[in-house]
Design a protein around this motif. Structure first.
Motif, PDB file in Angstrom:
ATOM      1  N   TYR A   1       7.412  12.725  -8.083  1.00 36.83           N
ATOM      2  CA  TYR A   1       7.804  11.621  -7.196  1.00 36.83           C
ATOM      3  C   TYR A   1       7.845  12.082  -5.748  1.00 36.83           C
ATOM      4  CZ  TYR A   1      10.819   7.872  -5.346  1.00 36.83           C
ATOM      5  OH  TYR A   1      11.358   6.832  -4.602  1.00 36.83           O
ATOM      6  N   ALA A   2       8.435  13.245  -5.511  1.00 36.48           N
ATOM      7  CA  ALA A   2       8.535  13.755  -4.143  1.00 36.48           C
ATOM      8  C   ALA A   2       7.156  14.032  -3.556  1.00 36.48           C
ATOM      9  CB  ALA A   2       9.391  15.024  -4.120  1.00 36.48           C
ATOM     10  N   LYS A   3       6.256  14.562  -4.363  1.00 31.01           N
ATOM     11  CA  LYS A   3       4.890  14.810  -3.876  1.00 31.01           C
ATOM     12  C   LYS A   3       4.217  13.505  -3.463  1.00 31.01           C
ATOM     13  CE  LYS A   3       3.876  19.047  -6.476  1.00 31.01           C
ATOM     14  NZ  LYS A   3       3.058  19.646  -7.558  1.00 31.01           N
ATOM     15  N   ALA A   4       4.553  12.410  -4.152  1.00 27.17           N
ATOM     16  CA  ALA A   4       3.911  11.126  -3.882  1.00 27.17           C
ATOM     17  C   ALA A   4       4.490  10.428  -2.664  1.00 27.17           C
ATOM     18  CB  ALA A   4       4.025  10.219  -5.105  1.00 27.17           C
ATOM     19  N   ILE A   5       5.805  10.593  -2.419  1.00 26.11           N
ATOM     20  CA  ILE A   5       6.415   9.771  -1.378  1.00 26.11           C
ATOM     21  C   ILE A   5       6.862  10.520  -0.132  1.00 26.11           C
ATOM     22  CG2 ILE A   5       7.269   8.211  -3.170  1.00 26.11           C
ATOM     23  CD1 ILE A   5      10.128   9.185  -2.254  1.00 26.11           C
ATOM     24  N   LEU A   6       7.125  11.809  -0.227  1.00 27.05           N
ATOM     25  CA  LEU A   6       7.729  12.492   0.915  1.00 27.05           C
ATOM     26  C   LEU A   6       6.698  12.889   1.974  1.00 27.05           C
ATOM     27  CD1 LEU A   6      10.583  14.664  -0.626  1.00 27.05           C
ATOM     28  CD2 LEU A   6      10.638  12.329   0.272  1.00 27.05           C
ATOM     29  N   SER A   7       5.949  11.895   2.424  1.00 24.29           N
ATOM     30  CA  SER A   7       5.038  12.072   3.549  1.00 24.29           C
ATOM     31  C   SER A   7       5.744  11.564   4.795  1.00 24.29           C
ATOM     32  CB  SER A   7       3.743  11.290   3.326  1.00 24.29           C
ATOM     33  OG  SER A   7       4.010   9.893   3.343  1.00 24.29           O
ATOM     34  N   PRO A   8       5.323  11.998   5.974  1.00 19.01           N
ATOM     35  CA  PRO A   8       5.993  11.517   7.193  1.00 19.01           C
ATOM     36  C   PRO A   8       5.934  10.005   7.347  1.00 19.01           C
ATOM     37  CG  PRO A   8       3.987  12.765   7.721  1.00 19.01           C
ATOM     38  CD  PRO A   8       4.281  12.999   6.286  1.00 19.01           C
ATOM     39  N   GLU A   9       4.804   9.390   6.993  1.00 20.20           N
ATOM     40  CA  GLU A   9       4.686   7.940   7.142  1.00 20.20           C
ATOM     41  C   GLU A   9       5.649   7.208   6.208  1.00 20.20           C
ATOM     42  OE1 GLU A   9       1.189   9.962   8.617  1.00 20.20           O
ATOM     43  OE2 GLU A   9       2.051   9.941   6.600  1.00 20.20           O
ATOM     44  N   TRP A  10       5.693   7.632   4.942  1.00 25.35           N
ATOM     45  CA  TRP A  10       6.564   6.972   3.960  1.00 25.35           C
ATOM     46  C   TRP A  10       8.015   7.049   4.409  1.00 25.35           C
ATOM     47  CZ3 TRP A  10      10.636   6.608   0.842  1.00 25.35           C
ATOM     48  CH2 TRP A  10      10.566   5.815  -0.311  1.00 25.35           C
ATOM     49  N   VAL A  11       8.454   8.247   4.719  1.00 28.41           N
ATOM     50  CA  VAL A  11       9.869   8.456   5.058  1.00 28.41           C
ATOM     51  C   VAL A  11      10.250   7.703   6.323  1.00 28.41           C
ATOM     52  CG1 VAL A  11      11.568  10.191   5.754  1.00 28.41           C
ATOM     53  CG2 VAL A  11       9.997  10.670   3.862  1.00 28.41           C
ATOM     54  N   ARG A  12       9.436   7.806   7.351  1.00 24.83           N
ATOM     55  CA  ARG A  12       9.808   7.220   8.637  1.00 24.83           C
ATOM     56  C   ARG A  12       9.740   5.689   8.612  1.00 24.83           C
ATOM     57  NH1 ARG A  12      10.200  10.473  13.008  1.00 24.83           N
ATOM     58  NH2 ARG A  12       9.438   8.825  14.389  1.00 24.83           N
ATOM     59  N   VAL A  13       8.729   5.124   7.945  1.00 24.85           N
ATOM     60  CA  VAL A  13       8.671   3.671   7.832  1.00 24.85           C
ATOM     61  C   VAL A  13       9.868   3.151   7.029  1.00 24.85           C
ATOM     62  CG1 VAL A  13       7.387   1.732   6.830  1.00 24.85           C
ATOM     63  CG2 VAL A  13       6.178   3.488   8.132  1.00 24.85           C
ATOM     64  N   PHE A  14      10.248   3.868   5.989  1.00 27.51           N
ATOM     65  CA  PHE A  14      11.398   3.474   5.177  1.00 27.51           C
ATOM     66  C   PHE A  14      12.672   3.476   6.018  1.00 27.51           C
ATOM     67  CE2 PHE A  14      14.720   3.985   1.944  1.00 27.51           C
ATOM     68  CZ  PHE A  14      14.323   3.060   0.996  1.00 27.51           C
ATOM     69  N   VAL A  15      12.871   4.532   6.791  1.00 32.32           N
ATOM     70  CA  VAL A  15      14.069   4.625   7.636  1.00 32.32           C
ATOM     71  C   VAL A  15      14.056   3.535   8.700  1.00 32.32           C
ATOM     72  CG1 VAL A  15      15.287   6.059   9.321  1.00 32.32           C
ATOM     73  CG2 VAL A  15      14.406   7.082   7.215  1.00 32.32           C
TER      74      VAL A  15
ATOM     75  N   ASP B   1       0.819  -1.215   0.000  1.00 31.69           N
ATOM     76  CA  ASP B   1       0.000   0.000   0.000  1.00 31.69           C
ATOM     77  C   ASP B   1       0.854   1.266   0.000  1.00 31.69           C
ATOM     78  OD1 ASP B   1      -2.055  -1.847   0.279  1.00 31.69           O
ATOM     79  OD2 ASP B   1      -3.198  -0.550   1.611  1.00 31.69           O
ATOM     80  N   LEU B   2       1.850   1.311   0.877  1.00 32.60           N
ATOM     81  CA  LEU B   2       2.587   2.552   1.109  1.00 32.60           C
ATOM     82  C   LEU B   2       3.699   2.772   0.096  1.00 32.60           C
ATOM     83  CD1 LEU B   2       2.916   5.005   2.971  1.00 32.60           C
ATOM     84  CD2 LEU B   2       4.432   3.621   4.410  1.00 32.60           C
ATOM     85  N   PHE B   3       4.299   1.704  -0.419  1.00 29.78           N
ATOM     86  CA  PHE B   3       5.461   1.853  -1.287  1.00 29.78           C
ATOM     87  C   PHE B   3       5.160   1.435  -2.722  1.00 29.78           C
ATOM     88  CE2 PHE B   3       6.982   1.689   3.008  1.00 29.78           C
ATOM     89  CZ  PHE B   3       7.957   2.673   3.031  1.00 29.78           C
ATOM     90  N   GLU B   4       4.899   0.171  -2.936  1.00 29.55           N
ATOM     91  CA  GLU B   4       4.623  -0.292  -4.295  1.00 29.55           C
ATOM     92  C   GLU B   4       3.404   0.404  -4.880  1.00 29.55           C
ATOM     93  OE1 GLU B   4       2.964  -4.432  -5.516  1.00 29.55           O
ATOM     94  OE2 GLU B   4       5.147  -4.638  -5.373  1.00 29.55           O
ATOM     95  N   GLY B   5       2.402   0.644  -4.045  1.00 30.67           N
ATOM     96  CA  GLY B   5       1.168   1.240  -4.520  1.00 30.67           C
ATOM     97  C   GLY B   5       1.284   2.692  -4.949  1.00 30.67           C
ATOM     98  N   ARG B   6       2.352   3.356  -4.537  1.00 29.14           N
ATOM     99  CA  ARG B   6       2.515   4.767  -4.911  1.00 29.14           C
ATOM    100  C   ARG B   6       3.323   4.955  -6.191  1.00 29.14           C
ATOM    101  NH1 ARG B   6       2.952   8.635   0.451  1.00 29.14           N
ATOM    102  NH2 ARG B   6       1.319   7.607   1.664  1.00 29.14           N
ATOM    103  N   TRP B   7       3.906   3.864  -6.688  1.00 26.66           N
ATOM    104  CA  TRP B   7       4.648   3.977  -7.945  1.00 26.66           C
ATOM    105  C   TRP B   7       3.665   4.170  -9.095  1.00 26.66           C
ATOM    106  CZ3 TRP B   7       9.521   4.871  -9.204  1.00 26.66           C
ATOM    107  CH2 TRP B   7       9.885   4.766 -10.543  1.00 26.66           C
ATOM    108  N   ARG B   8       3.977   5.089 -10.016  1.00 27.34           N
ATOM    109  CA  ARG B   8       3.064   5.425 -11.105  1.00 27.34           C
ATOM    110  C   ARG B   8       3.670   5.052 -12.454  1.00 27.34           C
ATOM    111  NH1 ARG B   8       1.738  11.600  -9.045  1.00 27.34           N
ATOM    112  NH2 ARG B   8       0.880  11.020  -6.995  1.00 27.34           N
ATOM    113  N   VAL B   9       2.885   4.375 -13.254  1.00 28.20           N
ATOM    114  CA  VAL B   9       3.343   3.969 -14.585  1.00 28.20           C
ATOM    115  C   VAL B   9       3.644   5.189 -15.449  1.00 28.20           C
ATOM    116  CG1 VAL B   9       2.708   2.710 -16.674  1.00 28.20           C
ATOM    117  CG2 VAL B   9       2.059   1.797 -14.432  1.00 28.20           C
TER     118      VAL B   9
END
Length: 227
Positions: A110-124, A78-86
């Motif tokens: 890309y930054a608008k799609a992923i640079l949310s607090p949840e995305w960044v912090r879960v990734f780290v 949901d959080l990572f694969e689902g945000r990738w855009r064809v």
């Protein structure tokens, strides 16, 4: 003695009927709650504590996700694969657009799609844990993003080479990509930078992305001049 008649309007209103949530909708609610939970507590957070935050029993959560790994699989989807855009792939493959404009358009979107607090912090947190999410996401980038940047870089330099990127070339690509990701790190991990309460990419952030792209392109030209 005359009886006292009660005012119907003063009678207690019936309790609202709680809507029975379909299983798929309830499951999605649990996933969204898990994303928020892991972004605050890290991936070592316990499912029993997650269930407490969701206001449900551990047994109910277990019914939907029998293991923690199953839940992390869904979080990744949901959080990572689902945000990738064809459409990003289409943009990067478009030979009518010059490299600086193409990379700027891509990384702003890309930054608008992923640079949310949840995305960044879960990734780290994943990188500090078992790297399950980070390894899978970098595999996605090595399949769908980095080869495209390399091909378009060679085209920009007038090269017809079809060789895979050298270690130095890959380091340049990773440097560009990492500089954009660091904007989220600085904001959502270190608490630095402007507009800390706003998750959306600001106009000034878009300018900074353009600066990073131009620095990458300039380094290519410098390398070409020295060769």
């Amino acid at each position: 003695m005359p009886s006292i008649r009660k005012n119907p309007s003063a009678q207690q209103a019936p309790a609202p009927v709680r809507r029975r949530m379909p299983p798929a909708e309830r499951e999605q609610q649990f996933v969204e709650g898990a994303i928020r939970f892991f972004s605050r507590h890290g991936l070592d957070g316990q499912l029993r504590d997650l269930a407490g935050e969701l206001g449900i029993t551990h047994t109910l959560l277990y019914h939907y996700f029998p293991t923690k790994q199953a839940l992390l699989e869904r979080v990744y989807k949901d959080l990572f694969e689902g945000r990738w855009r064809v459409e990003w792939e289409t943009l990067l493959d478009d030979n009518r657009i010059e490299l600086p404009e193409k990379l700027t358009q891509f990384y702003v979107s890309y930054a608008k799609a992923i640079l949310s607090p949840e995305w960044v912090r879960v990734f780290v947190y994943s990188g500090l844990s078992d790297r399950f999410i980070t390894d899978r996401y970098f595999a996605l980038l090595h399949e769908k993003l980095f080869p495209r940047i390399h091909r378009q870089t060679l085209k920009h330099l007038g090269s017809r080479s079809r060789k895979p990127p050298t270690e130095r070339e890959m380091e340049q690509i990773l440097g560009l990509h990492g500089s954009v990701f660091y904007m989220g790190m600085r904001r959502w991990v270190y608490g630095l930078g402007s507009n800390l309460e706003v998750s959306a990419l600001s106009e000034i952030d878009a300018i900074y992305i353009e600066d990073r792209v131009m620095a990458y392109v300039a380094s290519l030209q410098l390398k070409k001049a020295k060769s």
